[in-house]
Design an enzyme around this catalytic site. Structure first.
Site, PDB file in Angstrom:
ATOM      1  N   LYS A 144       0.845  -1.196   0.000  1.00  0.00           N
ATOM      2  CA  LYS A 144       0.000   0.000   0.000  1.00  0.00           C
ATOM      3  C   LYS A 144       0.879   1.243   0.000  1.00  0.00           C
ATOM      4  CE  LYS A 144      -3.947   1.994   2.545  1.00  0.00           C
ATOM      5  NZ  LYS A 144      -4.853   1.816   3.710  1.00  0.00           N
ATOM      6  N   SER A 174      -9.668   1.903   2.860  1.00  0.00           N
ATOM      7  CA  SER A 174      -8.813   2.625   1.931  1.00  0.00           C
ATOM      8  C   SER A 174      -7.794   1.758   1.207  1.00  0.00           C
ATOM      9  CB  SER A 174      -8.066   3.734   2.680  1.00  0.00           C
ATOM     10  OG  SER A 174      -7.206   3.177   3.684  1.00  0.00           O
ATOM     11  N   SER A 203      -9.887  -0.460   7.100  1.00  0.00           N
ATOM     12  CA  SER A 203      -9.336  -0.297   5.754  1.00  0.00           C
ATOM     13  C   SER A 203      -8.699  -1.541   5.164  1.00  0.00           C
ATOM     14  CB  SER A 203      -8.315   0.847   5.731  1.00  0.00           C
ATOM     15  OG  SER A 203      -8.963   2.086   5.864  1.00  0.00           O
TER      16      SER A 203
END
EC number: 6.3.5.7
Length: 541
Positions: A121, A196, A220
């Protein structure tokens, strides 16, 4: 060698205190299956294990494996947009170097993650590639160091294939909040992958990489795992170092991981977990070999979860949760009962208070953490005539709408006139949430709930309705407030898309009891004989 079944049972603590707020769970629902695809269903298998075995046997080379994943990534990335940056050339070089070391007989060449392609990420720092946080204000930024979790993966032999897309600085639930692109869901490219960490979940679901790292501040990792039909783990706060993670809300942020199987996820956790002198909040507790504690399907007895007590949280199966999701979760609970566990409903009275408290606390911490982005020390700088104007121009042009809104909300909650009414009260609610979970987990080994109120929804459906989007976090934020570990495993489908839309079951445990969650999740996953969580995008390609 996995421990025998009796040892497996003993590894799960069993506490049976009386509880007035519980009742026996009953469900006639069966697990919800998806329409058939061209790929055969069956228990999830470990990609990490198969890669390691093929390298050790000489059946395949790291270059072959890397080429296979990169080919699939190039084929699917135009529609998915899972990655902000792809380091394909670097991945190929690392694979070739690994093959050279294996051929020369270096004993330590085949590490636990040798040849395993990992997506990271883009709010985790990587020294050899851009790290943007999904924000224009860090466009082109290259850190001087790797995040601890990334470094540990690389030391174990993993190959970082690229940086995955995210909502800007982790603030969002759809990955539509990225400053660079909108990621789509491999099950239906008109739908969001969640957020996210949507890029990380989408990449694993589409097998663009073997596993991936994400971060979880309020769900997330878990919500995208549910939307994309993959396994997602949010460890206990402090289990994994946060060094090198771009801070959103420091008391809530956790580095998590995704895999296509529980075994893969357990393997990643064993590598990245552990104390780090660079993170004072990281725990010094010993890290087990989580994967070695998992029992293979052929060694399971007919009731492998006998004696396990599971509480299904009443407040998560009511208003606001889609009927199809409730049916899938009830079907999963019924399946857990068939495996020998006792499932009862349990009430957590403070559960509904968690969402507003979370958004006050997270926004308050963000308003402090994001003040470091000023256009001076790193990242993108906008022209200005003086220092104050430079700050203003850099933040006005470099930060997105959602980030600005949360900074304003947090600044307001921390202001002198409103601190007691908002921030202080939210901290008091956080204490209530912790106590509520503590009481429940003294009576039950594991708590379960849906990971999200619905399956993946259409792109653009909620982006202009922040309250509706925030409400989607109601099933996950309490776990972050309490600092507990939680695992999401795919458990069924609802109607939608070309092959149904996956639904995830959330398993919640006591602090540092990730091993319990992984063992139960692994048994659950291995016994789902009629469900396959391979998206149609792969069946077509």
């Amino acid at each position: 060698m996995p421990p025998p079944l009796q040892a497996h049972r003993l590894l799960i603590s069993h506490r049976r205190l009386p509880s007035p707020a519980r009742r026996r769970f009953t469900a006639a629902s069966s697990l919800q299956s998806a329409p058939a695809t061209t790929l055969a269903p069956g228990p999830a298998t470990s990609s990490i294990l198969s890669i390691r075995e093929s390298l050790l046997s000489g059946e395949r080379t790291a270059a072959d494996i890397t080429s296979e994943y990169l080919s699939r990534l190039r084929r699917t990335e135009p529609s998915l947009r899972s990655f902000i940056h792809v380091a394909d050339a670097a991945a190929e070089r690392e694979a070739e170097e690994l093959d050279r070391r294996i051929a020369s007989g270096e004993k330590d060449a085949v590490g636990p993650l040798a040849g395993v392609l990992v997506g990271v990420k883009d709010n985790l720092c990587t020294a050899n590639m851009p790290s943007t946080g999904g924000s224009r204000i860090l466009d082109g930024y290259r850190p001087a160091y790797d995040a601890t979790a990334v470094r540990r993966l690389q030391e174990a032999g993993a190959i970082v294939v690229g940086k995955t897309n995210l909502d800007e600085f982790g603030m969002g639930s759809t990955t539509e909040g990225s400053a660079f692109q909108v990621t789509t869901n491999p099950w239906d490219d008109s739908r969001v992958p969640g957020g996210s960490s949507g890029g990380s979940a989408s990449a694993v679901s589409a097998r663009q990489c073997v596993v991936s790292l994400g971060s979880d501040t309020g769900g997330s990792v878990r919500q995208p795992a549910s939307f994309c039909g993959v396994v997602g783990l949010k460890p206990t706060y402090g289990r994994v170092s946060r060094f090198g993670l771009m801070a959103y809300a420091s008391s809530l942020d956790v580095v998590g991981c995704f895999g296509s199987s529980v075994f893969d996820t357990a393997t990643i956790l064993s590598v990245v977990a552990g104390h780090d002198k660079m993170d004072s909040t990281s725990s010094s507790q010993v890290v087990p070999d989580y994967a070695s504690e998992l029992v293979s399907l052929d060694l399971l007895e007919s009731k492998p979860l006998a004696g396990l007590r599971i509480g299904i949280i009443q407040e998560t199966l009511g208003e606001g949760v889609a009927n199809g999701v409730i049916s899938s979760i009830k079907g999963a609970a019924s399946h857990l009962e068939q495996l020998g566990s006792v499932v009862e409903e349990v009430s957590l009275p403070s559960f509904s208070l968690g969402l507003p408290a979370y958004y006050i606390l997270a926004s308050s911490e963000a308003s402090s953490n994001l003040s470091r982005y000023d256009g001076i020390r790193y990242g993108r700088q906008f022209s200005a005539d003086d220092l104050n104007e430079l700050y203003g121009e850099s933040r006005a042009n470099g930060l997105g709408h959602e980030v600005k809104m949360r900074i304003l909300m947090g600044t307001y909650a921390l202001s002198a006139g409103y601190y007691d009414a908002y921030y202080k009260r939210a901290q008091q609610v956080r204490t209530l949430v912790k106590e509520s979970f503590k009481d429940a987990l003294e009576r039950y080994d594991i708590l379960i709930s849906p990971a999200a109120p619905s399956a993946a929804y259409k792109i653009g459906e909620k982006i202009n309705d922040p309250l509706a989007m925030y409400a989607g976090d109601i099933l996950t934020v309490n776990v972050n407030l309490a600092g507990l570990p939680a695992l999401v495993v795919p458990c069924g489908f609802v109607e939608g898309g070309p092959a149904g839309l996956p639904v995830g079951l959330q398993l919640i445990g006591s602090p540092f009891c990730e091993g319990n969650l992984l063992r139960v999740g692994h048994i659950f996953e291995q016994t789902l004989q009629n469900l396959s969580f391979v998206p149609p995008l792969l069946a077509e390609s």
